[in-house]
Every structure is written in C-alpha cells, then in structure tokens.
Scaffold this active site. Sequence first.
Site, PDB file in Angstrom:
ATOM      1  N   TYR A  61      -3.127   1.828  10.767  1.00 14.80           N
ATOM      2  CA  TYR A  61      -3.524   0.429  10.886  1.00 14.80           C
ATOM      3  C   TYR A  61      -4.186   0.164  12.239  1.00 14.80           C
ATOM      4  O   TYR A  61      -5.191  -0.540  12.317  1.00 14.80           O
ATOM      5  CB  TYR A  61      -2.319  -0.496  10.684  1.00 14.80           C
ATOM      6  CG  TYR A  61      -1.604  -0.294   9.355  1.00 14.80           C
ATOM      7  CD1 TYR A  61      -2.280   0.141   8.217  1.00 14.80           C
ATOM      8  CD2 TYR A  61      -0.240  -0.511   9.243  1.00 14.80           C
ATOM      9  CE1 TYR A  61      -1.616   0.331   7.015  1.00 14.80           C
ATOM     10  CE2 TYR A  61       0.428  -0.326   8.045  1.00 14.80           C
ATOM     11  CZ  TYR A  61      -0.259   0.097   6.934  1.00 14.80           C
ATOM     12  OH  TYR A  61       0.384   0.288   5.743  1.00 14.80           O
TER      13      TYR A  61
ATOM     14  N   GLU B  97       2.488  -6.410   6.887  1.00 13.81           N
ATOM     15  CA  GLU B  97       3.771  -6.061   7.485  1.00 13.81           C
ATOM     16  C   GLU B  97       4.017  -4.586   7.238  1.00 13.81           C
ATOM     17  O   GLU B  97       3.681  -4.064   6.176  1.00 13.81           O
ATOM     18  CB  GLU B  97       4.930  -6.866   6.873  1.00 13.81           C
ATOM     19  CG  GLU B  97       5.097  -8.257   7.434  1.00 13.81           C
ATOM     20  CD  GLU B  97       4.198  -9.277   6.782  1.00 13.81           C
ATOM     21  OE1 GLU B  97       3.847 -10.254   7.452  1.00 13.81           O
ATOM     22  OE2 GLU B  97       3.823  -9.080   5.606  1.00 13.81           O
TER      23      GLU B  97
ATOM     24  N   ILE C 171       0.864  -1.178   0.000  1.00 14.29           N
ATOM     25  CA  ILE C 171       0.000   0.000   0.000  1.00 14.29           C
ATOM     26  C   ILE C 171       0.897   1.224   0.000  1.00 14.29           C
ATOM     27  O   ILE C 171       1.937   1.247   0.673  1.00 14.29           O
ATOM     28  CB  ILE C 171      -0.979   0.024   1.193  1.00 14.29           C
ATOM     29  CG1 ILE C 171      -1.898   1.256   1.110  1.00 14.29           C
ATOM     30  CG2 ILE C 171      -0.245  -0.068   2.511  1.00 14.29           C
ATOM     31  CD1 ILE C 171      -3.066   1.235   2.071  1.00 14.29           C
ATOM     32  N   ALA C 172       0.524   2.206  -0.782  1.00 19.09           N
ATOM     33  CA  ALA C 172       1.289   3.457  -0.820  1.00 19.09           C
ATOM     34  C   ALA C 172       0.370   4.587  -1.261  1.00 19.09           C
ATOM     35  O   ALA C 172      -0.527   4.385  -2.091  1.00 19.09           O
ATOM     36  CB  ALA C 172       2.475   3.345  -1.779  1.00 19.09           C
TER      37      ALA C 172
ATOM     38  N   ASN D 134       7.911   2.992  10.739  1.00 18.29           N
ATOM     39  CA  ASN D 134       6.878   3.730   9.999  1.00 18.29           C
ATOM     40  C   ASN D 134       5.679   3.951  10.931  1.00 18.29           C
ATOM     41  O   ASN D 134       4.650   3.290  10.838  1.00 18.29           O
ATOM     42  CB  ASN D 134       6.467   2.970   8.735  1.00 18.29           C
ATOM     43  CG  ASN D 134       5.575   3.784   7.832  1.00 18.29           C
ATOM     44  OD1 ASN D 134       5.002   4.800   8.246  1.00 18.29           O
ATOM     45  ND2 ASN D 134       5.426   3.342   6.594  1.00 18.29           N
TER      46      ASN D 134
END
Length: 185
Positions: free
Chosen positions: A147, A135, A101-102, A140
């Site tokens: 999350y 992960e 994901i970005a 980060n």
Amino acid sequence: MLRKFSLFFHPVEIDLSFSPFALRLENETYQIMKASDENIADLLKLEQEVYFGRTPWGRFSFKSELKKHANSLYLVVYQGSTLVGFVGMRMQAQEGHITNIAVKPSFQRRGIGEFLLRTMIEMARKNHAVQMTLEVRSDNYNAQSLYRKLGFKDNFIRKNYYITEQADAVNMLKKLTDKEQEEVN
C-alpha cells in the site's frame, strides 16, 4: 477547489462498468472479471486459505456487497478455474474505499495485488474521487508495504477493528491529485 464543490452540489453519476479481460503477468495468463454470486464459494475458500481457516466475510457479507451495483465494484482474478485473487471497492462521497482484497498465498508477490489496487485507483479517479482509503491489520506488514508503494499513508489506528482477533487496524489514505496521476503514469 471549485471542482470539489461543484461535484459536491452536482454529483456525477458513478460509472463502475468493467469489461472482463485476460492479463499476462510473469508469463502467466489470468482472467479478470466482475465478481458475481457464482464466485461466492470460491471467495470463501480463498478467504479460508489467506486467513488461516477463518472467513472474515461470510456468504451473507459477500452476497450483500455484490448486490450494491450502484456504488461498489468487486473483481475476481482466475487462473484457469482457480480463484487466485479478488478486490472490492465502494465509492462514497468522492472517496474510493477498498473494502476487501486477498491474493492466494501461492500467488502472492507476482503483481496480482498491485494490479488490482492500481485498477481500483484508476476506477476511483475516473469517478472523480479525491482520495482512497483502506484498513489493514496493524501486523500485516507485507500488505502495508504494498500500500505504501502505491502512495497510501498511515492515517490513524482503529483499535480492536478486527473484533474476533482483538486486532488493531491501520487506516491508510491516498490522495488522488492530478500531479500524482502524472507521476504514476
């Protein structure tokens, strides 16, 4: 419990169908669609921007993942002709695993990443997943915060998961229960 065993012995076919649509967030319009080979150049460019010039996933990795139609779904988010985000998920044994994901740095904190994760969580539920995993780099903290907001909890540390940077990853887990679904809605 019986439902879990029933699905184990009689697996339900995975349905990762997705119809493109437009989304409005914070007075901006975005197009959400399944990723295809035509998006790979944009995916690599976005990765370079997010990961400070590196591309953790190369062209081959994206091309390989995009071929796994039976159990993988990759979505891209465009504003006009600019790719601003993407997410990938693989379904395996009643688990949805976020593979990647970005969100473009200048578009972060606008709800795009949260929207993409919620979309994948609902897709996993629709396919009878009982949990989600992912992960994230241990340093980060912004991503970890998102999350956790969505119900993911630290599971364990994967030492040197990111080999080139010799960085650890936090494996995070979200249980998908009917009670939890009611609380989210």
